[in-house]
Design a protein around this motif. Sequence first.
Motif, PDB file in Angstrom:
ATOM      1  N   PHE A 213      17.583   1.788  14.138  1.00 33.69           N
ATOM      2  CA  PHE A 213      16.341   1.182  14.606  1.00 33.69           C
ATOM      3  C   PHE A 213      15.282   2.253  14.867  1.00 33.69           C
ATOM      4  O   PHE A 213      14.127   2.123  14.476  1.00 33.69           O
ATOM      5  CB  PHE A 213      16.600   0.381  15.881  1.00 33.69           C
ATOM      6  CG  PHE A 213      15.399  -0.369  16.380  1.00 33.69           C
ATOM      7  CD1 PHE A 213      15.163  -1.669  15.958  1.00 33.69           C
ATOM      8  CD2 PHE A 213      14.507   0.214  17.259  1.00 33.69           C
ATOM      9  CE1 PHE A 213      14.046  -2.365  16.398  1.00 33.69           C
ATOM     10  CE2 PHE A 213      13.387  -0.479  17.707  1.00 33.69           C
ATOM     11  CZ  PHE A 213      13.155  -1.775  17.272  1.00 33.69           C
ATOM     12  N   GLU A 216      13.919   3.640  11.730  1.00 33.25           N
ATOM     13  CA  GLU A 216      12.976   2.702  11.136  1.00 33.25           C
ATOM     14  C   GLU A 216      11.629   2.791  11.866  1.00 33.25           C
ATOM     15  O   GLU A 216      10.571   2.710  11.257  1.00 33.25           O
ATOM     16  CB  GLU A 216      13.534   1.284  11.199  1.00 33.25           C
ATOM     17  CG  GLU A 216      13.001   0.403  10.096  1.00 33.25           C
ATOM     18  CD  GLU A 216      13.544  -1.001  10.166  1.00 33.25           C
ATOM     19  OE1 GLU A 216      14.479  -1.258  10.948  1.00 33.25           O
ATOM     20  OE2 GLU A 216      13.014  -1.854   9.435  1.00 33.25           O
ATOM     21  N   ARG A 219       9.803   5.820  10.685  1.00 30.75           N
ATOM     22  CA  ARG A 219       9.220   5.610   9.365  1.00 30.75           C
ATOM     23  C   ARG A 219       7.989   4.708   9.433  1.00 30.75           C
ATOM     24  O   ARG A 219       6.930   5.051   8.914  1.00 30.75           O
ATOM     25  CB  ARG A 219      10.261   4.967   8.446  1.00 30.75           C
ATOM     26  CG  ARG A 219       9.812   4.767   7.020  1.00 30.75           C
ATOM     27  CD  ARG A 219      10.880   4.086   6.196  1.00 30.75           C
ATOM     28  NE  ARG A 219      11.063   2.687   6.530  1.00 30.75           N
ATOM     29  CZ  ARG A 219      10.284   1.705   6.056  1.00 30.75           C
ATOM     30  NH1 ARG A 219       9.296   1.988   5.244  1.00 30.75           N
ATOM     31  NH2 ARG A 219      10.501   0.463   6.403  1.00 30.75           N
ATOM     32  N   ARG A 220       8.155   3.573  10.116  1.00 32.41           N
ATOM     33  CA  ARG A 220       7.068   2.594  10.127  1.00 32.41           C
ATOM     34  C   ARG A 220       5.945   2.987  11.084  1.00 32.41           C
ATOM     35  O   ARG A 220       4.785   3.026  10.711  1.00 32.41           O
ATOM     36  CB  ARG A 220       7.595   1.219  10.531  1.00 32.41           C
ATOM     37  CG  ARG A 220       8.525   0.583   9.522  1.00 32.41           C
ATOM     38  CD  ARG A 220       9.079  -0.718  10.094  1.00 32.41           C
ATOM     39  NE  ARG A 220       7.995  -1.635  10.405  1.00 32.41           N
ATOM     40  CZ  ARG A 220       7.540  -2.565   9.562  1.00 32.41           C
ATOM     41  NH1 ARG A 220       8.105  -2.702   8.390  1.00 32.41           N
ATOM     42  NH2 ARG A 220       6.562  -3.363   9.911  1.00 32.41           N
ATOM     43  N   GLY A 228      -1.314   3.232   6.334  1.00 35.35           N
ATOM     44  CA  GLY A 228      -1.780   1.897   5.947  1.00 35.35           C
ATOM     45  C   GLY A 228      -0.750   1.148   5.124  1.00 35.35           C
ATOM     46  O   GLY A 228      -1.064   0.168   4.465  1.00 35.35           O
ATOM     47  N   TYR A 229       0.500   1.612   5.152  1.00 37.44           N
ATOM     48  CA  TYR A 229       1.541   0.978   4.345  1.00 37.44           C
ATOM     49  C   TYR A 229       2.144  -0.238   5.021  1.00 37.44           C
ATOM     50  O   TYR A 229       2.700  -1.106   4.386  1.00 37.44           O
ATOM     51  CB  TYR A 229       2.677   1.963   4.053  1.00 37.44           C
ATOM     52  CG  TYR A 229       2.299   3.067   3.106  1.00 37.44           C
ATOM     53  CD1 TYR A 229       1.151   2.967   2.328  1.00 37.44           C
ATOM     54  CD2 TYR A 229       3.106   4.180   2.966  1.00 37.44           C
ATOM     55  CE1 TYR A 229       0.809   3.984   1.457  1.00 37.44           C
ATOM     56  CE2 TYR A 229       2.769   5.202   2.090  1.00 37.44           C
ATOM     57  CZ  TYR A 229       1.625   5.096   1.342  1.00 37.44           C
ATOM     58  OH  TYR A 229       1.288   6.090   0.486  1.00 37.44           O
ATOM     59  N   VAL A 230       2.134  -0.210   6.332  1.00 34.10           N
ATOM     60  CA  VAL A 230       2.804  -1.287   7.042  1.00 34.10           C
ATOM     61  C   VAL A 230       1.832  -1.943   8.010  1.00 34.10           C
ATOM     62  O   VAL A 230       0.755  -1.423   8.269  1.00 34.10           O
ATOM     63  CB  VAL A 230       4.022  -0.765   7.831  1.00 34.10           C
ATOM     64  CG1 VAL A 230       5.155  -0.472   6.909  1.00 34.10           C
ATOM     65  CG2 VAL A 230       3.660   0.442   8.648  1.00 34.10           C
ATOM     66  N   GLY A 231       2.222  -3.053   8.541  1.00 32.63           N
ATOM     67  CA  GLY A 231       1.419  -3.684   9.575  1.00 32.63           C
ATOM     68  C   GLY A 231       0.699  -4.911   9.083  1.00 32.63           C
ATOM     69  O   GLY A 231       1.077  -5.504   8.076  1.00 32.63           O
ATOM     70  N   GLY A 236      -3.985  -1.550   5.449  1.00 39.74           N
ATOM     71  CA  GLY A 236      -3.976  -1.241   4.033  1.00 39.74           C
ATOM     72  C   GLY A 236      -4.910  -0.087   3.766  1.00 39.74           C
ATOM     73  O   GLY A 236      -5.089   0.346   2.649  1.00 39.74           O
ATOM     74  N   LYS A 331      12.542   7.059   4.751  1.00 37.69           N
ATOM     75  CA  LYS A 331      13.142   5.823   4.225  1.00 37.69           C
ATOM     76  C   LYS A 331      14.567   6.097   3.742  1.00 37.69           C
ATOM     77  O   LYS A 331      15.485   5.336   4.040  1.00 37.69           O
ATOM     78  CB  LYS A 331      12.283   5.254   3.098  1.00 37.69           C
ATOM     79  CG  LYS A 331      12.865   3.986   2.501  1.00 37.69           C
ATOM     80  CD  LYS A 331      11.828   3.119   1.814  1.00 37.69           C
ATOM     81  CE  LYS A 331      11.321   3.750   0.541  1.00 37.69           C
ATOM     82  NZ  LYS A 331      10.181   3.034  -0.027  1.00 37.69           N
ATOM     83  N   THR A 334      16.794   6.412   6.694  1.00 38.07           N
ATOM     84  CA  THR A 334      17.016   5.102   7.305  1.00 38.07           C
ATOM     85  C   THR A 334      18.083   4.327   6.536  1.00 38.07           C
ATOM     86  O   THR A 334      18.986   3.734   7.130  1.00 38.07           O
ATOM     87  CB  THR A 334      15.708   4.280   7.335  1.00 38.07           C
ATOM     88  OG1 THR A 334      14.680   5.082   7.902  1.00 38.07           O
ATOM     89  CG2 THR A 334      15.870   3.026   8.159  1.00 38.07           C
ATOM     90  N   VAL A 335      17.961   4.329   5.201  1.00 39.99           N
ATOM     91  CA  VAL A 335      18.938   3.607   4.378  1.00 39.99           C
ATOM     92  C   VAL A 335      20.339   4.178   4.592  1.00 39.99           C
ATOM     93  O   VAL A 335      21.312   3.448   4.747  1.00 39.99           O
ATOM     94  CB  VAL A 335      18.547   3.663   2.883  1.00 39.99           C
ATOM     95  CG1 VAL A 335      19.665   3.114   2.005  1.00 39.99           C
ATOM     96  CG2 VAL A 335      17.258   2.888   2.632  1.00 39.99           C
ATOM     97  N   LYS A 338      21.486   3.104   8.159  1.00 40.07           N
ATOM     98  CA  LYS A 338      21.571   1.665   8.352  1.00 40.07           C
ATOM     99  C   LYS A 338      22.569   1.027   7.397  1.00 40.07           C
ATOM    100  O   LYS A 338      23.235   0.053   7.753  1.00 40.07           O
ATOM    101  CB  LYS A 338      20.181   1.074   8.109  1.00 40.07           C
ATOM    102  CG  LYS A 338      19.844  -0.097   8.983  1.00 40.07           C
ATOM    103  CD  LYS A 338      18.428  -0.558   8.674  1.00 40.07           C
ATOM    104  CE  LYS A 338      18.207  -1.981   9.063  1.00 40.07           C
ATOM    105  NZ  LYS A 338      17.911  -2.214  10.451  1.00 40.07           N
ATOM    106  N   VAL A 339      22.646   1.524   6.189  1.00 36.20           N
ATOM    107  CA  VAL A 339      23.494   0.896   5.185  1.00 36.20           C
ATOM    108  C   VAL A 339      24.822   1.646   5.051  1.00 36.20           C
ATOM    109  O   VAL A 339      25.885   1.106   5.340  1.00 36.20           O
ATOM    110  CB  VAL A 339      22.775   0.826   3.820  1.00 36.20           C
ATOM    111  CG1 VAL A 339      23.666   0.156   2.793  1.00 36.20           C
ATOM    112  CG2 VAL A 339      21.458   0.078   3.955  1.00 36.20           C
TER     113      VAL A 339
END
Lengths: 357, 435
Positions: A213, A216, A219-220, A228-231, A236, A331, A334-335, A338-339
């Motif tokens: 978490f 993530e 990253r976010r 401007g990638y997220v949200g 943007g 990212k 995170t993968v 998390k994975v």
Amino acid sequence: MRHHFVVLVCILLVISGCHPKNKDQFDRTSLLTNLGNNIIVPAYQNFNATVLVLKQKGDAFAASPSLTSLDSLKQAYLASYLSFQAVEAYDFSASHDLRTALNSFPADTAQMKSNILSGSYDFNTVNNLRAKGFPAIDYLLFATSAQEVVSLFTTDANAPNRKQYLNDVMSEITSKSNAASSEWSSTFIGTFIAASGMDVGSSVGMLVNDMSFEMERNRRERVGNSLGYVGSLSSGVLSPYSVEAYYSGYSKELLIENLQQSKTLYTGAAGNGFDDYLDYLNATYYNDPLSTSISHQFDVVIQAAQDVQGNFSDALVNDKPTMETLFLELKKLTVMLKVDMSSQLGVVINYSDNDGD
Amino acid sequence: MVTKRKSRFAFLFAEVSAAPLLVFRFAFGIMMFLSTLRFILKGWVDVLYVKPTFFFPFYGFEWIKPMGAVGMYSVFTLLVLTAFLVAFGWFYRASIITFFLLFTYVELIDKTNYLNHYYFISIVSFLLCFMPPVNRKTKSVPRWTVLTLQLQMALVYFFAGIAKINTDWLFHALPLKIWLPSRYNVPILGSFLNENWIAYVFSWCGMLFDTLIPFLLFNRKTVWYAYAFVIIFHVLTSILFPFIGVFPFVMIVCATIFLPKEFHERLIRKSAVVERSETTLVPPAPNLRTKLILLILCLHFIIQFALPFRYLLYPGKLFYSEQGFRFSWRVMLMEKAGYVIFYIKDSYTGKIIEVNSREFLTMQQLKQMSTQPDMILQFAHYLHDLYAPSLSNPQVFAEAYVTVNGRGSRLLIDPTVDLASKEDGFINKKWILTQ
């Protein structure tokens, strides 16, 4: 029938008698004991100590606002914010969500202005989530030049209210830090170590969940939002102000500290960590041990953060490609956490306790 | 010719003791009573069927919707009540039909909660709808009744067994090699669970148990040994994998349908307060109604035999694509985990935004969706509809990473495909990678 059962039990007993050559038996209790006693509890205590200094320096500044007292308050703020990264990275004790309570950014400047003006506010409401904690101090101490900050706390019409506001913000940090720290050191550490199972709500499951978490969030929120990638859809576009510690410009230092603390939790420093656990389980990632692959990715991400020129909000404009690289490497990490890690640990990361299949 | 056909019918209609059916129905009813009650008391109704704002219905059943807090609690209260009535055979037909319909309704609301064992309960309650309303005084029932339940049980084991006949399970001992070592604190067995060979032993034994146990249960000579194995197997799985909840015990109890009638008759006699009078029921003749029932059951079993093989119609790796995975008794067959990021693109401005899926889904839904392409597609359509008013022709992309049986995480679906333009259905989903 009964005959066969007796034979079966005998066989099992005999087999259990001849222990297989103890190939470094792993023990989740020792993992949790190490992480709890040597990493998490000290991190809370350390954070609590820096918060104490912060409060002292804050009181000193309020008593006589000057460039000197402001400077030492700023230093205390940085030390405290850095040590906060360590507790934010594994923040799941029973009753505290310090991550949300003390570090919801970007700061809501409009809300803070109106709070200071009116002098009445309740930090427990959702409206004030981004008007308190470290982002608030960041704004109050760094939004303008040092000289102006001093005058805002002395000659400005709202100086008394502003002093009160700073004091209230730091008091909340102090009380939350105290509560969390003392709960961990007294009762929660025992609960934490005792929950050494693999089922829903086990400490290993909670830690893994929390680590992913946090990654993530790195990253976010620490990187992606500003790009401007997220949200929300209104974004943007680049938004330099949405980074952590926008006004003081410590976004890079804070992320690096956060990553290093996460890595410490992962490796367990000198004792048993998740990497040892993964090795015990013979976990692989493509052709390499998963433990070293994750370790390596931590280093890659930390390096990517160090490669950013200046702080994140400046780099967005001057050095966007390195910010994008950082985003991508985060990212990947995170993968992996998390994975791959959570899958190979065989931990049940169920969010509701339920029947399985 | 004629005699042969007649004898085949005679086999199905031969009188057998009603005791196994009575015991089965009672045990099933009580278990369902307890587990639906537990479901309510644990707050799962709220968590799974009231709180979520978005649900993942099954293809073709999109019209199935949850009914809000009052509705869902009413449904579960009725389930508790009807399960109890079924156990004692009161208002039997109405009760079991209500139970079957409501239970199946609940299961169809959200794929997130799909479990093979819930599917099993739906099927058993469906089959029970056709059973005669036996009571303690019923002496005999036609054999097809007991046989139907036995055959269904046998199918579950058998298909669970042949699902295990794959290279990962047999030759790599996966996923047990991943699952077992972390169970080191299980008494006695624990210290071996990190040994490679034990994962192989368990894998092969598990496969052999599942595929062979139906035959041993059907054979009168071996049935008691087989039942002992059933108990050992399920108790062991329950110890090793505590999160599978009540289901090992459901299987242990349901498998009693194979035991000789003396067992059931003794059970009934022991629980009898007063010695019952032996009333003989008129042996049911194969009338039109029973013929119709048999026809339905026949169709049911044809479907049951076919469903687990439908995956063969799809290209690619089943464990990744999961096309034809559900409803096939693939129980605890793989270790799979995933992570999916959704992107919305405005077709006009070309702006791309990452969506925070947490805002719309529960953690459980996120977890289930992240590994299952059809759920990812459903959510992509939901996002499209959500953003359609504010964006010009939004496109939805998904970057999904999965790991299966400990193999390094990889992309599950093509991240360049606009999922909003893809329809769900039974035809092959070409945008699933790893094909």
